[in-house]
Design a protein around this motif. Structure first.
Motif, PDB file in Angstrom:
ATOM      1  N   THR A   1      37.383  35.843  51.659  1.00 37.78           N
ATOM      2  CA  THR A   1      36.277  34.767  51.677  1.00 37.78           C
ATOM      3  C   THR A   1      36.817  33.552  52.553  1.00 37.78           C
ATOM      4  O   THR A   1      36.314  33.325  53.455  1.00 37.78           O
ATOM      5  CB  THR A   1      36.044  34.336  50.196  1.00 37.78           C
ATOM      6  OG1 THR A   1      35.370  35.383  49.260  1.00 37.78           O
ATOM      7  CG2 THR A   1      34.832  33.137  50.652  1.00 37.78           C
ATOM      8  N   PHE A   2      37.951  33.066  52.298  1.00 37.66           N
ATOM      9  CA  PHE A   2      38.456  31.982  52.871  1.00 37.66           C
ATOM     10  C   PHE A   2      39.243  32.199  54.243  1.00 37.66           C
ATOM     11  O   PHE A   2      38.856  31.618  55.392  1.00 37.66           O
ATOM     12  CB  PHE A   2      39.371  30.938  51.956  1.00 37.66           C
ATOM     13  CG  PHE A   2      38.671  30.542  50.693  1.00 37.66           C
ATOM     14  CD1 PHE A   2      37.378  29.943  50.803  1.00 37.66           C
ATOM     15  CD2 PHE A   2      39.149  30.705  49.660  1.00 37.66           C
ATOM     16  CE1 PHE A   2      36.832  29.517  49.841  1.00 37.66           C
ATOM     17  CE2 PHE A   2      38.751  30.461  48.492  1.00 37.66           C
ATOM     18  CZ  PHE A   2      37.408  29.806  48.409  1.00 37.66           C
TER      19      PHE A   2
ATOM     20  N   PHE B   1      41.567  39.621  41.705  1.00 34.32           N
ATOM     21  CA  PHE B   1      40.242  38.592  42.038  1.00 34.32           C
ATOM     22  C   PHE B   1      40.591  37.634  42.904  1.00 34.32           C
ATOM     23  O   PHE B   1      40.054  37.099  43.794  1.00 34.32           O
ATOM     24  CB  PHE B   1      39.491  38.304  40.763  1.00 34.32           C
ATOM     25  CG  PHE B   1      38.225  37.516  41.033  1.00 34.32           C
ATOM     26  CD1 PHE B   1      37.113  38.491  41.668  1.00 34.32           C
ATOM     27  CD2 PHE B   1      38.217  36.389  40.884  1.00 34.32           C
ATOM     28  CE1 PHE B   1      35.829  37.639  42.136  1.00 34.32           C
ATOM     29  CE2 PHE B   1      37.015  35.956  41.338  1.00 34.32           C
ATOM     30  CZ  PHE B   1      35.960  36.422  41.704  1.00 34.32           C
ATOM     31  N   SER B   2      41.785  36.778  42.354  1.00 28.52           N
ATOM     32  CA  SER B   2      42.104  35.480  43.106  1.00 28.52           C
ATOM     33  C   SER B   2      42.577  35.909  44.575  1.00 28.52           C
ATOM     34  O   SER B   2      42.212  35.243  45.581  1.00 28.52           O
ATOM     35  CB  SER B   2      42.952  34.884  42.435  1.00 28.52           C
ATOM     36  OG  SER B   2      44.167  35.518  42.306  1.00 28.52           O
ATOM     37  N   TYR B   3      43.259  36.940  44.728  1.00 30.68           N
ATOM     38  CA  TYR B   3      43.708  37.422  45.984  1.00 30.68           C
ATOM     39  C   TYR B   3      42.684  37.760  46.935  1.00 30.68           C
ATOM     40  O   TYR B   3      42.495  37.384  48.023  1.00 30.68           O
ATOM     41  CB  TYR B   3      44.804  38.647  45.915  1.00 30.68           C
ATOM     42  CG  TYR B   3      45.144  38.994  47.350  1.00 30.68           C
ATOM     43  CD1 TYR B   3      46.069  38.101  48.036  1.00 30.68           C
ATOM     44  CD2 TYR B   3      44.566  40.158  47.715  1.00 30.68           C
ATOM     45  CE1 TYR B   3      46.528  38.547  49.324  1.00 30.68           C
ATOM     46  CE2 TYR B   3      45.377  40.761  48.958  1.00 30.68           C
ATOM     47  CZ  TYR B   3      46.171  39.807  49.707  1.00 30.68           C
ATOM     48  OH  TYR B   3      46.689  40.240  50.935  1.00 30.68           O
TER      49      TYR B   3
ATOM     50  N   PHE C   1      52.620  46.216  51.785  1.00 31.39           N
ATOM     51  CA  PHE C   1      51.716  47.135  52.307  1.00 31.39           C
ATOM     52  C   PHE C   1      50.258  47.497  51.294  1.00 31.39           C
ATOM     53  O   PHE C   1      49.196  47.459  51.824  1.00 31.39           O
ATOM     54  CB  PHE C   1      52.302  48.648  52.484  1.00 31.39           C
ATOM     55  CG  PHE C   1      51.365  49.683  53.064  1.00 31.39           C
ATOM     56  CD1 PHE C   1      51.080  49.576  54.311  1.00 31.39           C
ATOM     57  CD2 PHE C   1      50.865  50.574  52.191  1.00 31.39           C
ATOM     58  CE1 PHE C   1      50.499  50.492  54.961  1.00 31.39           C
ATOM     59  CE2 PHE C   1      49.766  51.502  52.731  1.00 31.39           C
ATOM     60  CZ  PHE C   1      49.706  51.532  54.147  1.00 31.39           C
ATOM     61  N   SER C   2      50.724  47.216  50.016  1.00 30.50           N
ATOM     62  CA  SER C   2      49.647  47.300  49.095  1.00 30.50           C
ATOM     63  C   SER C   2      48.574  46.154  49.220  1.00 30.50           C
ATOM     64  O   SER C   2      47.327  46.421  49.104  1.00 30.50           O
ATOM     65  CB  SER C   2      50.111  47.459  47.518  1.00 30.50           C
ATOM     66  OG  SER C   2      50.740  48.955  47.515  1.00 30.50           O
ATOM     67  N   MET C   3      49.181  45.026  49.125  1.00 36.83           N
ATOM     68  CA  MET C   3      48.320  43.619  49.434  1.00 36.83           C
ATOM     69  C   MET C   3      47.630  43.716  50.597  1.00 36.83           C
ATOM     70  O   MET C   3      46.403  43.506  50.687  1.00 36.83           O
ATOM     71  CB  MET C   3      49.217  42.428  49.220  1.00 36.83           C
ATOM     72  CG  MET C   3      49.937  42.528  47.843  1.00 36.83           C
ATOM     73  SD  MET C   3      48.838  42.439  46.561  1.00 36.83           S
ATOM     74  CE  MET C   3      48.030  40.855  46.368  1.00 36.83           C
ATOM     75  N   PHE C   4      48.364  44.353  51.669  1.00 32.95           N
ATOM     76  CA  PHE C   4      47.429  44.598  52.973  1.00 32.95           C
ATOM     77  C   PHE C   4      46.206  45.669  52.982  1.00 32.95           C
ATOM     78  O   PHE C   4      45.072  45.240  53.400  1.00 32.95           O
ATOM     79  CB  PHE C   4      48.526  44.910  54.252  1.00 32.95           C
ATOM     80  CG  PHE C   4      47.643  44.877  55.481  1.00 32.95           C
ATOM     81  CD1 PHE C   4      47.284  43.992  56.086  1.00 32.95           C
ATOM     82  CD2 PHE C   4      47.439  46.205  55.771  1.00 32.95           C
ATOM     83  CE1 PHE C   4      46.654  43.940  57.230  1.00 32.95           C
ATOM     84  CE2 PHE C   4      46.905  46.343  57.257  1.00 32.95           C
ATOM     85  CZ  PHE C   4      46.352  44.933  57.816  1.00 32.95           C
ATOM     86  N   GLN C   5      46.582  46.651  52.033  1.00 29.20           N
ATOM     87  CA  GLN C   5      45.453  47.342  51.791  1.00 29.20           C
ATOM     88  C   GLN C   5      44.279  46.872  50.990  1.00 29.20           C
ATOM     89  O   GLN C   5      43.226  47.344  51.292  1.00 29.20           O
ATOM     90  CB  GLN C   5      46.193  48.874  51.251  1.00 29.20           C
ATOM     91  CG  GLN C   5      44.912  49.899  50.882  1.00 29.20           C
ATOM     92  CD  GLN C   5      45.628  50.928  50.232  1.00 29.20           C
ATOM     93  OE1 GLN C   5      46.783  50.899  49.779  1.00 29.20           O
ATOM     94  NE2 GLN C   5      44.679  51.971  49.619  1.00 29.20           N
ATOM     95  N   ILE C   6      44.917  45.788  50.158  1.00 32.27           N
ATOM     96  CA  ILE C   6      43.645  45.329  49.329  1.00 32.27           C
ATOM     97  C   ILE C   6      42.936  44.426  50.331  1.00 32.27           C
ATOM     98  O   ILE C   6      41.838  44.388  50.211  1.00 32.27           O
ATOM     99  CB  ILE C   6      44.231  44.537  48.041  1.00 32.27           C
ATOM    100  CG1 ILE C   6      44.678  45.578  47.040  1.00 32.27           C
ATOM    101  CG2 ILE C   6      43.227  43.609  47.457  1.00 32.27           C
ATOM    102  CD1 ILE C   6      45.572  44.957  46.113  1.00 32.27           C
TER     103      ILE C   6
END
Length: 113
Positions: A104-105, A96-98, A59-64
């Motif tokens: 971007t990609f 930053f890499s995530y 969920f946190s990564m989806f928020q990011i």
């Protein structure tokens, strides 16, 4: 019967059906990358309540990924003075890499198709 009479509506429906598979593939790749980063985040940041479980981490990564105030609610508190056991550079590089990879990609790449 309605689709047979209106040619413009038939074109829209055929375009939507043709775009369904590429969008589903992009969503699958986005989900896979998000889960991989979430698993890594659980191992790296297990002391943070946002990353203690896999579901909270996803969920946190989806928020990011969506950009929903991720810098102020997730990342900046990790740079605080209480978190001195992890240096700041690996945290910044991880997020930053995530953002670079997903934002971007994957997200912009699918929109440009």
């Amino acid at each position: 019967r309605l689709f047979r009479r209106l040619k413009s509506l038939r074109k829209i429906i055929s375009a939507l059906s043709a775009a369904l598979l590429p969008v589903a593939n992009a969503f699958l790749v986005l989900s896979l990358v998000t889960v991989v980063y979430a698993v890594i985040a659980v191992h790296l940041f297990s002391d943070n309540p946002l990353f203690q479980t896999l579901s909270a981490s996803v969920f946190s990564m989806f928020q990011i990924c969506t950009g929903d105030s991720w810098a102020t609610t997730i990342v900046r508190p990790m740079f605080g003075p209480t978190n001195t056991e992890i240096p700041h550079f690996p945290i910044a590089f991880f997020f930053f890499s995530y953002i670079l990879f997903v934002g971007t990609f994957l997200l912009n790449g699918q929109l440009c198709r």
